[in-house]
Design an enzyme around this catalytic site. Structure first.
Site, mmCIF file in Angstrom:
data_model
loop_
_atom_site.group_PDB
_atom_site.id
_atom_site.type_symbol
_atom_site.label_atom_id
_atom_site.label_comp_id
_atom_site.label_asym_id
_atom_site.label_seq_id
_atom_site.Cartn_x
_atom_site.Cartn_y
_atom_site.Cartn_z
ATOM 1 N N LYS A 228 12.347 65.123 -27.452
ATOM 2 C CA LYS A 228 11.538 64.746 -28.622
ATOM 3 C C LYS A 228 12.237 63.639 -29.399
ATOM 4 O O LYS A 228 13.342 63.816 -29.910
ATOM 5 C CB LYS A 228 11.328 65.963 -29.517
ATOM 6 C CG LYS A 228 10.654 65.667 -30.852
ATOM 7 C CD LYS A 228 10.637 66.906 -31.750
ATOM 8 C CE LYS A 228 10.202 66.576 -33.174
ATOM 9 N NZ LYS A 228 10.269 67.755 -34.071
ATOM 10 N N ASP A 233 10.525 62.143 -39.687
ATOM 11 C CA ASP A 233 9.332 62.962 -39.849
ATOM 12 C C ASP A 233 9.073 63.222 -41.322
ATOM 13 O O ASP A 233 9.768 64.020 -41.957
ATOM 14 C CB ASP A 233 9.500 64.291 -39.102
ATOM 15 C CG ASP A 233 8.285 65.197 -39.254
ATOM 16 O OD1 ASP A 233 7.194 64.665 -39.550
ATOM 17 O OD2 ASP A 233 8.423 66.415 -39.057
ATOM 18 N N LYS A 240 6.157 66.811 -46.170
ATOM 19 C CA LYS A 240 7.259 67.716 -46.485
ATOM 20 C C LYS A 240 7.710 67.502 -47.930
ATOM 21 O O LYS A 240 7.628 66.383 -48.447
ATOM 22 C CB LYS A 240 8.459 67.429 -45.570
ATOM 23 C CG LYS A 240 8.269 67.690 -44.095
ATOM 24 C CD LYS A 240 9.531 67.280 -43.341
ATOM 25 C CE LYS A 240 9.393 67.473 -41.837
ATOM 26 N NZ LYS A 240 9.422 68.896 -41.478
ATOM 27 N N ASP A 251 15.410 64.418 -36.519
ATOM 28 C CA ASP A 251 14.272 64.953 -35.777
ATOM 29 C C ASP A 251 14.124 64.321 -34.402
ATOM 30 O O ASP A 251 13.241 64.701 -33.642
ATOM 31 C CB ASP A 251 12.978 64.798 -36.585
ATOM 32 C CG ASP A 251 11.994 65.922 -36.312
ATOM 33 O OD1 ASP A 251 12.432 67.005 -35.885
ATOM 34 O OD2 ASP A 251 10.783 65.715 -36.523
ATOM 35 N N ASP A 310 2.564 68.336 -39.706
ATOM 36 C CA ASP A 310 4.019 68.476 -39.692
ATOM 37 C C ASP A 310 4.514 69.172 -38.424
ATOM 38 O O ASP A 310 5.715 69.348 -38.244
ATOM 39 C CB ASP A 310 4.478 69.248 -40.940
ATOM 40 C CG ASP A 310 5.972 69.133 -41.171
ATOM 41 O OD1 ASP A 310 6.589 68.192 -40.627
ATOM 42 O OD2 ASP A 310 6.539 69.979 -41.889
ATOM 43 N N GLU A 312 4.235 67.899 -35.405
ATOM 44 C CA GLU A 312 3.923 66.758 -34.533
ATOM 45 C C GLU A 312 4.749 66.724 -33.258
ATOM 46 O O GLU A 312 4.342 66.134 -32.252
ATOM 47 C CB GLU A 312 4.120 65.446 -35.308
ATOM 48 C CG GLU A 312 5.550 64.924 -35.391
ATOM 49 C CD GLU A 312 6.530 65.879 -36.049
ATOM 50 O OE1 GLU A 312 7.706 65.883 -35.633
ATOM 51 O OE2 GLU A 312 6.140 66.621 -36.963
ATOM 52 N N ARG A 314 5.557 68.902 -30.972
ATOM 53 C CA ARG A 314 4.975 69.512 -29.761
ATOM 54 C C ARG A 314 3.843 68.667 -29.195
ATOM 55 O O ARG A 314 3.535 68.755 -28.008
ATOM 56 C CB ARG A 314 4.521 70.932 -30.073
ATOM 57 C CG ARG A 314 3.368 71.055 -31.032
ATOM 58 C CD ARG A 314 3.245 72.443 -31.637
ATOM 59 N NE ARG A 314 4.325 72.710 -32.577
ATOM 60 C CZ ARG A 314 4.513 73.862 -33.203
ATOM 61 N NH1 ARG A 314 3.680 74.867 -32.980
ATOM 62 N NH2 ARG A 314 5.507 74.023 -34.044
#
Length: 461
Positions: A228, A233, A240, A251, A310, A312, A314
């Protein structure tokens, strides 16, 4: 071989009712140790001077744990605490029948000496370790370099590590090892059917892309790594709070760890055909951001209802996993800083992993313990899969209840893996919130030494 007469010996001392002072040290050393009250507690350090006041020896406490319960990574606390200079382990009886322990103590030294110095200079140089006899230097250094690469990438803030910069790092690694890189970015993601990678990244001014490189002979066993690469993010439209956003430079920790692992594999020249896939995006906010309630197509053909922008990671992983799955790899591993639920369950230091392959689970678990690279198997609990149902699409990418968030994220990803002979998903944190032996505070390469050891055992013999 180094001249050990010019380096300071480090004695590993077990705690007991009466601390044993190495017999080769002079009487003055015994008096000094007694005067300082050194008791060889775990991680305790005693700097022993000679009669001129120069450093004669270092005593390092191992505590009272039996050797079988003692971590060789404990020695990783030494580099930042010792004065600059050259040192060597006095192995003696503690490592005489444990060459792997000595190997790990050497790895720990170098991982403990890590400093992220891109933006500031450190006045104190790190001490140097003279190479222990019988320890494979190349093997130690390729592991250390892989972990260092991952740590550096995570520690670099997002203003200097966006999708374009992550591509540049990947390209450098590819060029070093003679691999072949293909990059799909921007609107080409739609043309080549990676709609979820495009959707997550299109809200940013930094162009989303899929990095895809291959190394090794085509007829070798296929091993695929997917990481990933969400370089920052915000949470998207489900933004967030600031407290949750401050560490979001990490992230892309899954991509960082996958690149570190790939560098280890290629440096070791494992007899495999390696493929690495990294969806590199920034989940940002603009008039073009994807929304809660949207339904997205996917590379696999499944339609996906967006429950929360949030979640995202996956989504981009799913498109990459679908592509990787098409060529039926022998083993496919994905790594991602995916859920806060994993941290609630196991904390920051113990990443969970998921797999339906019981043999793979057992092997990875064993290597985690052997390499002192902690990880923990969690269940792909089939009854929870129904919680991902959607009234208007094939699947929702989150559940409505909020329970078992790490498990349901893994179950969502499993829907995009059908042909790979073995698959494992790692939900890592990618960060050490406090300094521990061989693990300085900051970006952390989690699980990659264990995975690497498994691949070595599996393909090298």
């Amino acid at each position: 071989m180094s001249d050990l007469s010019k380096s300071v010996p480090i004695y590993l001392v077990e705690a007991s009712s009466e601390v044993r002072i190495p017999k080769e040290l002079p009487v003055s050393a015994t008096q000094w140790v007694e005067a300082t009250g050194f008791s060889a507690n775990e991680g305790e350090i005693c700097l022993v001077p000679d009669m001129e006041g120069d450093l004669l020896a270092v005593l390092f406490g191992l505590g009272k744990k039996p050797q079988s319960a003692r971590s060789p990574f404990l020695t990783g606390v030494l580099p930042p605490k010792l004065p600059a200079g050259r040192y060597h382990y006095v192995t003696g009886e503690l490592f005489s029948d444990d060459p792997h322990g000595l190997f790990l103590a050497t790895v720990a030294w170098y991982l403990g000496a890590y400093r992220f110095d891109r933006y500031k200079e450190y006045a104190k140089p790190m001490p140097e370790l003279d190479w222990p006899e019988g320890v494979d230097r190349d093997e130690v250094m390729l592991q250390v370099k892989g972990c260092t690469l991952a740590r550096d990438l995570i520690n670099i803030p997002a203003n200097d590590m966006g999708p374009e910069e992550l591509e540049a790092v990947t390209r450098g690694l590819v060029d070093t090892h003679g691999a072949k890189l293909e990059v799909t970015k921007g609107e080409d993601l739609l043309a080549k059917n990676f709609p979820m990678i495009h959707a997550v990244g299109k809200g940013s001014t930094r162009t989303p892309r899929l990095l895809d490189f291959v190394w090794g002979p085509d007829d070798a066993p296929k091993v695929t790594l997917v990481g990933k690469g969400v370089c920052f993010d915000t949470g998207g439209l489900d933004i967030k709070p600031g407290s949750a956003m401050v560490l979001m430079k990490k992230d892309m920790g899954g991509a960082a760890c996958v690149l570190g692992l790939a560098s280890m594999i290629m440096s070791a020249k494992l007899p495999i055909r390696l493929r690495v896939l990294i969806p590199a995006v920034e989940n940002s906010i603009s008039g073009d951001s994807f929304r809660p309630g949207d339904v997205l197509p996917s590379h696999k053909g499944l339609t996906v209802e967006i429950g929360n922008t949030d979640a995202e990671g996956r989504l981009v992983l799913a498109d990459a996993l679908s592509l990787a799955d098409e060529e039926e790899p022998e083993i496919m591993i994905d790594m991602a800083t995916l859920t806060g639920a994993a941290r609630v369950a196991l904390g920051p230091d113990l990443p969970p992993f998921y797999s339906d392959d019981e043999t793979l689970v057992a092997d990875l678990s064993a290597q985690g313990k052997k390499q002192f690279d902690p990880l923990w198997n969690m269940p792909l609990w089939d009854p929870y899969d129904a919680d991902l149902s959607s009234d208007i699409a094939d699947v929702n990418h989150i559940t409505s209840g909020g329970f078992a968030g790490s498990i349901t994220a893994a179950l969502f990803l499993r829907r995009f893996v059908a042909k790979a002979k073995s698959w494992a998903h790692f939900d890592i944190y990618g960060w050490a919130p406090k300094t521990q032996p061989a693990r300085p505070k900051g970006g952390e390469a989690q699980a990659i030494r264990a995975i690497y050891a498994h691949l070595c055992e599996r393909y090298k013999g």
